[in-house]
Scaffold this motif. Structure first.
Motif, PDB file in Angstrom:
ATOM      1  N   LEU A 288     -43.823   1.815  33.387  1.00 58.57           N
ATOM      2  CA  LEU A 288     -43.408   2.474  32.156  1.00 58.57           C
ATOM      3  C   LEU A 288     -42.302   3.493  32.423  1.00 58.57           C
ATOM      4  O   LEU A 288     -41.303   3.551  31.687  1.00 58.57           O
ATOM      5  N   VAL A 289     -42.425   4.267  33.496  1.00 56.80           N
ATOM      6  CA  VAL A 289     -41.396   5.244  33.862  1.00 56.80           C
ATOM      7  C   VAL A 289     -40.092   4.524  34.203  1.00 56.80           C
ATOM      8  O   VAL A 289     -38.998   4.945  33.791  1.00 56.80           O
ATOM      9  N   CYS A 290     -40.190   3.428  34.952  1.00 54.30           N
ATOM     10  CA  CYS A 290     -38.983   2.652  35.290  1.00 54.30           C
ATOM     11  C   CYS A 290     -38.304   2.112  34.036  1.00 54.30           C
ATOM     12  O   CYS A 290     -37.068   2.111  33.945  1.00 54.30           O
ATOM     13  N   ALA A 291     -39.069   1.677  33.055  1.00 55.02           N
ATOM     14  CA  ALA A 291     -38.506   1.164  31.804  1.00 55.02           C
ATOM     15  C   ALA A 291     -37.783   2.270  31.043  1.00 55.02           C
ATOM     16  O   ALA A 291     -36.696   2.053  30.492  1.00 55.02           O
ATOM     17  N   PHE A 292     -38.368   3.467  31.002  1.00 50.37           N
ATOM     18  CA  PHE A 292     -37.705   4.597  30.333  1.00 50.37           C
ATOM     19  C   PHE A 292     -36.400   4.960  31.028  1.00 50.37           C
ATOM     20  O   PHE A 292     -35.394   5.228  30.372  1.00 50.37           O
ATOM     21  N   VAL A 293     -36.403   4.989  32.353  1.00 49.78           N
ATOM     22  CA  VAL A 293     -35.189   5.320  33.107  1.00 49.78           C
ATOM     23  C   VAL A 293     -34.113   4.264  32.861  1.00 49.78           C
ATOM     24  O   VAL A 293     -32.943   4.586  32.634  1.00 49.78           O
TER      25      VAL A 293
ATOM     26  N   CYS B 248     -28.430   3.298  27.651  1.00 46.25           N
ATOM     27  CA  CYS B 248     -27.891   4.035  26.509  1.00 46.25           C
ATOM     28  C   CYS B 248     -26.655   4.831  26.919  1.00 46.25           C
ATOM     29  O   CYS B 248     -25.668   4.885  26.183  1.00 46.25           O
ATOM     30  N   LYS B 249     -26.696   5.462  28.093  1.00 49.09           N
ATOM     31  CA  LYS B 249     -25.553   6.233  28.572  1.00 49.09           C
ATOM     32  C   LYS B 249     -24.359   5.317  28.857  1.00 49.09           C
ATOM     33  O   LYS B 249     -23.222   5.656  28.524  1.00 49.09           O
ATOM     34  N   MET B 250     -24.602   4.168  29.457  1.00 51.28           N
ATOM     35  CA  MET B 250     -23.519   3.215  29.728  1.00 51.28           C
ATOM     36  C   MET B 250     -22.901   2.695  28.427  1.00 51.28           C
ATOM     37  O   MET B 250     -21.684   2.538  28.338  1.00 51.28           O
TER      38      MET B 250
ATOM     39  N   LYS C  18     -18.121   7.425  23.215  1.00 53.14           N
ATOM     40  CA  LYS C  18     -18.847   8.497  22.519  1.00 53.14           C
ATOM     41  C   LYS C  18     -18.833   9.807  23.298  1.00 53.14           C
ATOM     42  O   LYS C  18     -19.341  10.806  22.825  1.00 53.14           O
ATOM     43  N   THR C  19     -18.257   9.818  24.490  1.00 54.99           N
ATOM     44  CA  THR C  19     -18.260  11.012  25.320  1.00 54.99           C
ATOM     45  C   THR C  19     -16.968  11.796  25.134  1.00 54.99           C
ATOM     46  O   THR C  19     -15.969  11.280  24.635  1.00 54.99           O
ATOM     47  N   LYS C  20     -16.983  13.041  25.572  1.00 53.25           N
ATOM     48  CA  LYS C  20     -15.818  13.919  25.448  1.00 53.25           C
ATOM     49  C   LYS C  20     -14.783  13.568  26.509  1.00 53.25           C
ATOM     50  O   LYS C  20     -15.123  13.220  27.633  1.00 53.25           O
ATOM     51  N   VAL C  21     -13.514  13.682  26.152  1.00 51.21           N
ATOM     52  CA  VAL C  21     -12.425  13.465  27.089  1.00 51.21           C
ATOM     53  C   VAL C  21     -12.366  14.675  28.022  1.00 51.21           C
ATOM     54  O   VAL C  21     -12.342  15.819  27.565  1.00 51.21           O
ATOM     55  N   LEU C  22     -12.328  14.436  29.325  1.00 49.55           N
ATOM     56  CA  LEU C  22     -12.362  15.515  30.308  1.00 49.55           C
ATOM     57  C   LEU C  22     -10.996  15.839  30.891  1.00 49.55           C
ATOM     58  O   LEU C  22     -10.899  16.702  31.757  1.00 49.55           O
TER      59      LEU C  22
END
Length: 185
Positions: free
Chosen positions: A15-20, A26-28, A35-39
């Motif tokens: 379950l922890v592996c699935a959440f990670v 989602c981040k990828m 959706k991320t800020k330009v740095l």
């Protein structure tokens, strides 16, 4: 009892592996969709999209060549993957001469989107007029964008006279340049 604990441990670990995995996916996806800020800092920001964007970006690539390249950030109301595909097909990596082209999707008068493209860190801002509108509508859209940029970048309202800096006599460490390109006929 030991067997039950073993299976419960395996279940919790799975379950922890699935959440990670879900968090990483989602981040990828957010990175892929822009959706991320330009740095970046000291880049050229182009707000809007019309037929003149290709020659404009080509000229910016040539201008940035002497510095070893730079960055051009584009904020437009188009789908980010569509913009990325356009740039990949129109200007090859070699023809960019070291310049990175970064695209973000969003409305140009929303402060959240202007912060997402780090408008405060831009060395120059170019606002393109919308393509298929009447002249008055295009002028109004550019004026709304200019006011949103002034409010977001400087945190106050400015009068725009071609190139404009802070007109309140303070010694700002940056200068905002806004150019309104002519509408395509």
């Amino acid at each position: 009892v030991g067997l039950v604990n073993t299976f419960m441990g395996m279940f919790v670990f799975g379950l922890v592996c699935a959440f990670v995995e879900d968090a990483i996916n989602c981040k990828m996806e957010a990175l892929r969709r822009g959706k991320t800020k330009v740095l970046e800092e000291g880049f050229d920001l182009i707000i809007g999209w019309n037929a003149r964007i290709l020659p404009l970006v080509s000229q910016l690539c040539l201008a940035n060549e002497s510095d070893g390249g730079g960055a051009v950030v584009i904020l437009a109301e188009m789908d980010k993957p569509e913009m990325d595909d356009f740039w990949m097909s129109e200007i090859s990596i070699e023809d960019r001469l070291g310049t990175k082209i970064i695209t973000r999707e969003g409305d140009s008068i929303t402060p959240i989107n202007l912060n997402k493209v780090s408008a405060k860190q831009a060395s120059s801002i170019v606002i393109l007029s919308p393509a298929p509108h009447m002249p008055d509508e295009s002028d109004a859209a550019v004026t709304r964008t200019m006011l949103a940029v002034a409010l977001t970048v400087l945190g106050l309202w400015l009068q725009f006279h071609g190139y404009s800096g802070c007109s309140y006599g303070c010694s700002c460490s940056f200068r905002v340049r806004v150019r309104v390109l002519a509408r395509s006929a």
